[in-house]
Design a protein around this motif. Sequence first.
Motif, mmCIF file in Angstrom:
data_model
loop_
_atom_site.group_PDB
_atom_site.id
_atom_site.type_symbol
_atom_site.label_atom_id
_atom_site.label_comp_id
_atom_site.label_asym_id
_atom_site.label_seq_id
_atom_site.Cartn_x
_atom_site.Cartn_y
_atom_site.Cartn_z
ATOM 1 N N UNK A 260 9.064 1.812 -8.283
ATOM 2 C CA UNK A 260 9.171 3.268 -8.050
ATOM 3 C C UNK A 260 10.600 3.740 -8.316
ATOM 4 N N UNK A 261 11.556 2.931 -7.886
ATOM 5 C CA UNK A 261 12.979 3.283 -8.123
ATOM 6 C C UNK A 261 13.252 3.401 -9.616
ATOM 7 N N UNK A 262 12.750 2.465 -10.380
ATOM 8 C CA UNK A 262 12.994 2.487 -11.843
ATOM 9 C C UNK A 262 12.284 3.662 -12.498
ATOM 10 N N UNK A 263 11.075 3.940 -12.043
ATOM 11 C CA UNK A 263 10.294 5.035 -12.623
ATOM 12 C C UNK A 263 10.999 6.371 -12.458
ATOM 13 N N UNK A 264 11.837 6.506 -11.446
ATOM 14 C CA UNK A 264 12.482 7.767 -11.079
ATOM 15 C C UNK A 264 13.389 8.298 -12.188
ATOM 16 N N UNK A 265 13.911 7.410 -13.023
ATOM 17 C CA UNK A 265 14.879 7.841 -14.044
ATOM 18 C C UNK A 265 14.299 8.838 -15.035
ATOM 19 N N UNK A 266 15.102 9.843 -15.477
ATOM 20 C CA UNK A 266 14.592 10.865 -16.405
ATOM 21 C C UNK A 266 14.204 10.300 -17.780
ATOM 22 N N UNK A 267 14.711 9.097 -18.125
ATOM 23 C CA UNK A 267 14.313 8.530 -19.420
ATOM 24 C C UNK A 267 12.928 7.897 -19.309
ATOM 25 N N UNK A 268 12.433 7.756 -18.098
ATOM 26 C CA UNK A 268 11.153 7.073 -17.839
ATOM 27 C C UNK A 268 10.223 8.044 -17.112
ATOM 28 N N UNK A 269 9.790 7.718 -15.933
ATOM 29 C CA UNK A 269 8.803 8.550 -15.247
ATOM 30 C C UNK A 269 9.354 9.877 -14.763
ATOM 31 N N UNK A 270 10.662 9.997 -14.709
ATOM 32 C CA UNK A 270 11.240 11.276 -14.258
ATOM 33 C C UNK A 270 11.212 12.326 -15.366
ATOM 34 N N UNK A 271 10.705 11.931 -16.560
ATOM 35 C CA UNK A 271 10.729 12.847 -17.709
ATOM 36 C C UNK A 271 9.824 14.051 -17.507
ATOM 37 N N UNK A 272 8.704 13.899 -16.765
ATOM 38 C CA UNK A 272 7.806 15.054 -16.613
ATOM 39 C C UNK A 272 8.479 16.151 -15.792
ATOM 40 N N UNK A 273 9.225 15.714 -14.772
ATOM 41 C CA UNK A 273 9.996 16.700 -13.972
ATOM 42 C C UNK A 273 11.084 17.315 -14.850
ATOM 43 N N UNK A 274 11.799 16.453 -15.612
ATOM 44 C CA UNK A 274 12.880 16.952 -16.481
ATOM 45 C C UNK A 274 12.314 17.867 -17.571
ATOM 46 N N UNK A 275 11.112 17.566 -18.039
ATOM 47 C CA UNK A 275 10.490 18.380 -19.100
ATOM 48 C C UNK A 275 10.190 19.782 -18.578
ATOM 49 N N UNK A 276 9.699 19.873 -17.364
ATOM 50 C CA UNK A 276 9.382 21.189 -16.812
ATOM 51 C C UNK A 276 10.652 21.989 -16.549
ATOM 52 N N UNK A 277 11.704 21.293 -16.106
ATOM 53 C CA UNK A 277 13.004 21.973 -15.910
ATOM 54 C C UNK A 277 13.470 22.525 -17.255
ATOM 55 N N UNK A 278 13.297 21.708 -18.323
ATOM 56 C CA UNK A 278 13.694 22.136 -19.681
ATOM 57 C C UNK A 278 12.898 23.373 -20.109
ATOM 58 N N UNK A 279 11.566 23.365 -19.902
ATOM 59 C CA UNK A 279 10.726 24.490 -20.330
ATOM 60 C C UNK A 279 11.048 25.746 -19.517
ATOM 61 N N UNK A 280 11.273 25.568 -18.208
ATOM 62 C CA UNK A 280 11.627 26.723 -17.378
ATOM 63 C C UNK A 280 12.950 27.328 -17.822
ATOM 64 N N UNK A 281 13.915 26.457 -18.186
ATOM 65 C CA UNK A 281 15.212 26.974 -18.627
ATOM 66 C C UNK A 281 15.061 27.732 -19.949
ATOM 67 N N UNK A 282 14.231 27.149 -20.849
ATOM 68 C CA UNK A 282 13.989 27.816 -22.140
ATOM 69 C C UNK A 282 13.396 29.197 -21.898
ATOM 70 N N UNK A 283 12.475 29.271 -20.956
ATOM 71 C CA UNK A 283 11.823 30.543 -20.629
ATOM 72 C C UNK A 283 12.853 31.538 -20.108
ATOM 73 N N UNK A 284 13.710 31.049 -19.199
ATOM 74 C CA UNK A 284 14.711 31.927 -18.561
ATOM 75 C C UNK A 284 15.740 32.395 -19.586
#
Length: 435
Positions: A260-284
């Motif tokens: 779970x700790x490893x999955x947390x990284x944005x290059x791995x499982x944390x990418x879905x959270x980072x992707x939504x942050x990216x899309x929200x920023x693009x929208x804003x």
Amino acid sequence: MKGEHKATLSFSDGTPSIEMPIYKGTVGPDVIDIRKIYGQTGKFTFDPGFMSTAACESKITYIDGDKGELVYRGYPIEVLAQNCDFLETCYLLLYGELPTAAERGQFGAEINNHSMVHEQMHRFFTGFRRDAHPMAILVAVIGALAAFYHDTLDITDPESRRKSAIRVIAKIPTLMAMAYKYSVGEPFRYPRFELSFAANIMQMMFGTPCEDYVRNDVLVRALDRILILHADHEQNASTSTVRLAGSSGANPFACISAGISTLWGPAHGGANEACLVMLNKLLADGGVSKIGDFIKQVKDKDSGVKLMGFGHRVYKNYDPRAKLMRESCHEVLTELGLHDDPLFAIAMKLEQIALEDDYFVSRKLYPNVDYYSGIVQKAMGIPVSMFTCMFAVARTVGWISQWNEMISEPDQKIGRPRQLYTGYPTREFIPMNKR
Ligand code: SDX
């Protein structure tokens, strides 16, 4: 795992050449058995990031990165996503075969029986700040399962291993939902035996004591598919962590917590959270009209900006999970009357532009599983901070299946890589008063 061919390694520095056996798998690249290189040449191989290294033999999941194919125990992900539910997929990954109706019923009942957690575990949560990232909580409480379930920690006993697998698959959704309830200040909820695995997650997260929870079966089906698509994925970073932790003999709950700790990284499982942050920023920042500027930023290496949800170490074609996720996305948004959801619109436009841009095409960068999973989950009411927790709930069956496969190997050894040392050679110590 034997092969008839050999590889010969020769050296220009006078080291005698050596021969190494080549093994063939059922499908996929052959492997060169390099285990004797150090003993016969005094040299290590060098492969940071394991770009060309097969760390183990496995019979669980196979990915063809060029064709964009993903197969669990021989069944293509598309077939499983269309015809199975998550628990049927769990049974397949864990035991290697699809269950009969009776086996599926018994498996579901066993998961139900282990889906509650010890009441004392509720106290762990009160020690966290309400705004703690739920992944920090999940890492802690999954590791803490070892403090309660001592009777299945004997990893040399196959039944203990199987029971631990059932326990962690059954309890992680309950603990994940508790982390969410704690963050919103609502009371914890208990799993309900009459509900499916995915429907239970929805009611434990969004139900309250004030009224019966009314579930939407389209959303439940979409969540079930999200879980199936994320269940396993060969030797990715978090699975490799679970295997390495397990190779030391650590208990299964500690190994899953490491995963779970490893999955947390944005290059791995944390990418879905980072992707939504990216899309929200693009929208804003102005939405579709600003996509060109964003793409320019991504292409500028100095910006450090990546197109989150794009690219993959193995897939050099479309991630088959992304296609299925996009379908679910469309179904959920239509069901909820959000088909003109601005996030989905900008994601589709960004994908279209990226897939036509030579920067991405030349680097074989396509959408991966994380590109659409955030949009679906957000539409379903799952907060961004919970996306990677949901990924962990799904991947737990893959982690524990791979862990069990490794522990069951007769010649299993502790993983202990070596290195290329470029630090100081041994040197004289200088006392502080002379420095
Ligand atoms: C998951 O391993 C798995 O199986 C993981 C997973 C699973 O189910 O377990 O599939 C889940 O983790 C999916 C990946 C989620 N991560 C992201 O979406 C984050 C964004 N993606 C990148 O961080 C990257 O693509 C990785 C980490 C996924 C893969 O990285 P690699 O294989 O090490 O590739 P690389 O970094 O060497 O990139 C090759 C080139 C580079 O450019 P050049 O140096 O050749 O000029 O492609 C570029 C990179 O700069 N590149 C990107 C990019 N990903 C790679 N450029 C912009 N945006 C990106 N997303």
